[in-house]
Design a protein around this motif. Structure first.
Motif, PDB file in Angstrom:
ATOM      1  N   ASP A 440      -5.035   0.244  -6.871  1.00 57.82           N
ATOM      2  CA  ASP A 440      -3.688   0.215  -7.444  1.00 57.82           C
ATOM      3  C   ASP A 440      -2.725  -0.294  -6.370  1.00 57.82           C
ATOM      4  OD1 ASP A 440      -1.258   0.656  -8.634  1.00 57.82           O
ATOM      5  OD2 ASP A 440      -1.788   2.614  -9.452  1.00 57.82           O
ATOM      6  N   VAL A 441      -2.473  -1.596  -6.340  1.00 56.49           N
ATOM      7  CA  VAL A 441      -1.623  -2.190  -5.306  1.00 56.49           C
ATOM      8  C   VAL A 441      -0.178  -1.701  -5.400  1.00 56.49           C
ATOM      9  CG1 VAL A 441      -0.702  -4.363  -4.384  1.00 56.49           C
ATOM     10  CG2 VAL A 441      -3.112  -4.194  -5.057  1.00 56.49           C
ATOM     11  N   PRO A 442       0.454  -1.618  -6.585  1.00 57.76           N
ATOM     12  CA  PRO A 442       1.833  -1.090  -6.638  1.00 57.76           C
ATOM     13  C   PRO A 442       1.941   0.338  -6.094  1.00 57.76           C
ATOM     14  CG  PRO A 442       1.294  -2.225  -8.673  1.00 57.76           C
ATOM     15  CD  PRO A 442       0.018  -2.129  -7.907  1.00 57.76           C
ATOM     16  N   LEU A 443       0.964   1.195  -6.430  1.00 54.48           N
ATOM     17  CA  LEU A 443       0.988   2.559  -5.908  1.00 54.48           C
ATOM     18  C   LEU A 443       0.802   2.555  -4.387  1.00 54.48           C
ATOM     19  CD1 LEU A 443       1.054   5.613  -6.306  1.00 54.48           C
ATOM     20  CD2 LEU A 443      -1.410   5.544  -6.766  1.00 54.48           C
ATOM     21  N   LEU A 444      -0.071   1.662  -3.890  1.00 55.52           N
ATOM     22  CA  LEU A 444      -0.283   1.564  -2.444  1.00 55.52           C
ATOM     23  C   LEU A 444       1.000   1.130  -1.747  1.00 55.52           C
ATOM     24  CD1 LEU A 444      -2.229   1.597  -0.013  1.00 55.52           C
ATOM     25  CD2 LEU A 444      -2.793  -0.777  -0.543  1.00 55.52           C
ATOM     26  N   ARG A 445       1.722   0.160  -2.346  1.00 57.21           N
ATOM     27  CA  ARG A 445       2.964  -0.318  -1.747  1.00 57.21           C
ATOM     28  C   ARG A 445       4.012   0.792  -1.738  1.00 57.21           C
ATOM     29  NH1 ARG A 445       3.605  -4.210  -4.948  1.00 57.21           N
ATOM     30  NH2 ARG A 445       2.349  -5.675  -3.749  1.00 57.21           N
ATOM     31  N   LEU A 583      -6.981  -8.332   0.156  1.00 57.80           N
ATOM     32  CA  LEU A 583      -6.731  -9.645  -0.440  1.00 57.80           C
ATOM     33  C   LEU A 583      -7.411  -9.771  -1.802  1.00 57.80           C
ATOM     34  CD1 LEU A 583      -7.027 -12.072   2.611  1.00 57.80           C
ATOM     35  CD2 LEU A 583      -4.989 -11.572   1.263  1.00 57.80           C
ATOM     36  N   LEU A 584      -8.598  -9.191  -1.926  1.00 58.53           N
ATOM     37  CA  LEU A 584      -9.310  -9.251  -3.212  1.00 58.53           C
ATOM     38  C   LEU A 584      -8.577  -8.496  -4.314  1.00 58.53           C
ATOM     39  CD1 LEU A 584     -13.062  -8.814  -2.216  1.00 58.53           C
ATOM     40  CD2 LEU A 584     -11.869 -10.904  -2.890  1.00 58.53           C
ATOM     41  N   LEU A 585      -7.758  -7.507  -3.917  1.00 55.08           N
ATOM     42  CA  LEU A 585      -7.036  -6.719  -4.918  1.00 55.08           C
ATOM     43  C   LEU A 585      -5.805  -7.430  -5.443  1.00 55.08           C
ATOM     44  CD1 LEU A 585      -7.167  -3.141  -3.334  1.00 55.08           C
ATOM     45  CD2 LEU A 585      -8.630  -4.106  -5.106  1.00 55.08           C
ATOM     46  N   SER A 586      -5.390  -8.507  -4.792  1.00 55.23           N
ATOM     47  CA  SER A 586      -4.192  -9.219  -5.244  1.00 55.23           C
ATOM     48  C   SER A 586      -4.411  -9.783  -6.653  1.00 55.23           C
ATOM     49  CB  SER A 586      -3.875 -10.360  -4.274  1.00 55.23           C
ATOM     50  OG  SER A 586      -2.832 -11.151  -4.777  1.00 55.23           O
TER      51      SER A 586
END
Length: 672
Positions: A440-445, A583-586
């Motif tokens: 979850d990239v937004p949650l990570l950010r 990068l793969l999660l983008s």
């Protein structure tokens, strides 16, 4: 056993009468002036007889079981303080024993030799720094050992010293010695403060810090300064990426910016650590710690065991079986550390539960209040992890004491290893779980932004604001003094300041910062900007804190950051794996792969290939950038060669003396 010390002490007492303590003269080196270095605080029930005995032991020669130092009883024999200084001969002998380097007559740094002391420049009062002199006093006091069984005068029969007992540790356990701390020099401290944090200057007076606080403190501030200015390139890159993503109206950086930030972070971390090692070696040479002696030292004061003969050194000292230490680590230390790691996992599960509940609430309400509540689980979890880290540090200290390590270096390495394992798990476990399991990239950010802001605010409040308020409104009113107060009272007032907690928490803070930047900055490009702003204030706040809010600490000579440098390098290599998989999660990168018709297997193989190529590039860069400049390498090899030659000459001199003595005895025998 201290008959030699009585003579030394009588000279000191006769020379020390009078209010001006800075003019106490060394009884064995009459031309030198000796300033008070260390204060020893005695227990309330310690009588004059016990105090006189302690002073005799401190002043006795080393061959008579003493420390060969100078001791002053303070205001009178019945007072509760002893002020300790050191004669020049004791300082110089300890300088050689510690392996410190000093400037030789040709202008180069050489390992100091007591027998060759006249050929070193300025081998008088300014030869050693204040921090080195104070550490040598502590070094000699901690090395005091009883030469036979004896009873301490003025204490009950139960308070006895056995052969080879550590005298200073026993006196602490008996309540005779309450505290031992180095004394501030008000004039030097004022000059340092004005040059360090009181003005508007950006450069730190690192040489003055080393002179007053010692090399271990100076290395921390040097690394903080070097690391802070190294944040400028990633900060500028992060601002640029954020600016262009805002122009495009996206909350997520473009693919090119995402990849650029990731690759730059991986290479930046390698270059920074390699350049720091070069700077560290230069500072070590300049401060005379490049060739510290690796010797078979006396056991550290906290070490205990059954008395026996050390098979390596042949000395009579406490011995502790290695298998017992390993057993304690396996059956006690490892399970307790595992328990705390389990508490970290429990906190992480509670965070996810709270995150889900707040998200559900926000979906129902969809208001400004519910949007604010979205950050509450992160804030509460950050507070929980900081509290857990504080408790764990105390537990780790107790566990390492229980393991009973003989050398101080082994004790510090095991303590640091425990804290590093917990720190990495405590601060990065949630981020890794969000990135690689929840994906979850937004949650990570959002989580990373919360950590950067909240953690820095908590650190500033707990490290500076609270100690300042406590000192200003609680401690300072009880520490009022005037210029007319006796010198002894001014010394005693320094003891009301809290003990300096050390640099452990400061290094942990920098390590966590370095981890956030090198591991996860590609999902939040403004990471370096926030860290740079924090560290610009951190330099001054840490300087103010160590100068004003705490007692002066003892500072052992250090050649570098020690095990912390290894920890930063490990994080630098972990950053390759982290950034490749982030990068793969983008989402945009995944869309590009799908549009190109690449299967998930091919994408995975490509990521592994890129990861290995980047690791290879990091290794090549580390090899191409030498750990020390070429001129430092030559100086170090010359110092090692000179030390070897001096040792060989010393052995040859001893053999010649023994041969000459044998011949004299033989001639006398023939004559008789």
């Amino acid at each position: 056993p201290v008959s030699g010390g009585e003579k030394v002490q009588s000279k000191l007492s006769a020379a020390s009468i009078g209010p001006d303590w800075t003019k106490v003269r060394c009884p064995c080196c009459v031309s030198d002036r000796v300033e008070p270095l260390v204060l020893v605080k005695l227990g309330e029930k310690v009588g004059p007889e016990t105090k006189r005995w302690i002073i005799r032991v401190i002043g006795a020669s080393q061959k008579d079981g003493g420390a060969a130092l100078l001791a002053h009883p303070g205001e009178d024999a019945s007072g509760d303080i002893i002020v300790v200084s050191a004669p020049r001969c004791t300082l110089l002998r300890a300088t050689e024993e510690l392996g410190l380097c000093k400037i030789y007559r040709n202008g180069d740094m050489e390992a100091f030799s007591y027998s060759d002391r006249d050929n070193f420049k300025d081998s008088g009062t300014m030869f050693l720094t204040l921090a080195e002199c104070q550490y040598i006093v502590k070094y000699e006091l901690d090395g005091l050992r009883a030469q036979r069984d004896l009873r301490i005068p003025g204490l009950p029969d139960s308070c006895t010293l056995h052969n080879r007992d550590n005298i200073w540790q026993k006196l602490r356990s008996f309540g005779v010695i309450v505290d031992t701390f180095p004394l501030h020099n008000p004039d030097k401290l004022k000059n340092l403060s004005e040059a360090w944090y009181s003005g508007n200057q950006l450069a730190q007076p690192l040489d003055s810090v080393n002179e007053y606080f010692g090399s271990s403190v100076a290395f921390y501030f040097s690394f903080l300064d070097f690391y802070t200015w190294s944040l400028l390139p990633p900060a500028l890159l992060g601002l640029t990426i954020t600016y262009f993503s805002d122009i495009e109206g996206d909350s997520e950086p473009p693919v090119s910016g995402h990849m650029l930030q990731a690759v730059f972070s991986m290479l930046w971390s390698t270059v920074v650590m390699e350049l720091w090692k070069r700077r560290s070696s230069s500072l070590s040479y300049r401060w005379g710690t490049l060739h510290l002696a690796e010797r078979f030292a006396e056991p550290r004061p906290g070490f205990h065991g059954d008395l026996g003969v050390n098979p390596v050194t042949g000395r009579v000292e406490p011995l502790f079986p290695e298998w017992q230490r390993d057993l304690r680590m396996a059956l006690v230390s490892v399970p307790v550390v595992g328990l705390f790691l389990g508490l970290v996992v429990l906190g992480m599960m509670c965070f996810y539960w709270a995150e889900a509940q707040v998200q559900h609430l926000h979906n129902d309400w969809d208001s400004l209040l519910s949007q604010t509540l979205l950050y509450m689980p992160s804030v509460l979890h950050i507070v929980y992890t900081n509290m857990l880290a504080t408790v764990y540090k105390t537990v780790a200290q107790s566990l390492t004491e229980y393991e009973n390590h003989r050398e101080e270096s082994a004790f510090q390495n095991h303590l640091t290893a425990k804290v590093l394992v917990f720190t990495f798990f405590n601060y990065f476990a949630v981020l890794f779980h969000i990135a690689f399991f929840k994906q979850d990239v937004p949650l990570l950010r959002k989580r990373l932004a919360s950590l950067l802001i909240v953690t820095q605010l908590i650190n500033q409040v707990t490290e500076v604001v609270i100690p300042f308020l406590v000192d200003r409104f609680i401690s300072a009113p009880h520490r009022t003094q005037s210029e007319d107060d006796p010198q002894e009272e001014k010394f005693r007032n320094q003891g009301t300041l809290p003990t300096f907690p050390g640099l452990f928490a400061e290094y942990i803070e920098l390590l966590v910062q370095f981890g956030y930047l090198s591991l996860f900055s590609c999902v939040f490009p403004l990471t370096a900007v926030l860290l740079l702003l924090n560290n610009l204030t951190e330099i001054r706040s840490d300087a103010y804190k160590i100068c004003k809010l705490f007692r002066k600490p003892f500072s052992p000579p250090a050649a570098n950051m020690g095990v912390w440098q290894i920890a930063f390098e490990v994080l630098s290599f972990v950053s390759v794996v982290s950034n490749c998989w982030l990068l793969l999660l983008s989402p945009r990168l995944q869309d590009m792969f799908q549009e190109g018709g690449m299967s998930s297997t091919n994408v995975l193989l490509l990521a592994v290939l890129v990861e290995h190529v980047l690791i290879l590039i990091k290794v090549i860069m580390a090899v191409l950038i030498p750990d020390e400049p070429d001129w430092i390498r030559k100086k170090r090899e010359h110092i090692e060669y000179s030390s070897m030659q001096a040792l060989r000459q010393k052995k040859s001199t001893r053999i010649n003396r023994r041969t000459q003595k044998y011949r004299s005895c033989r001639q006398l025998y023939r004559h008789l």
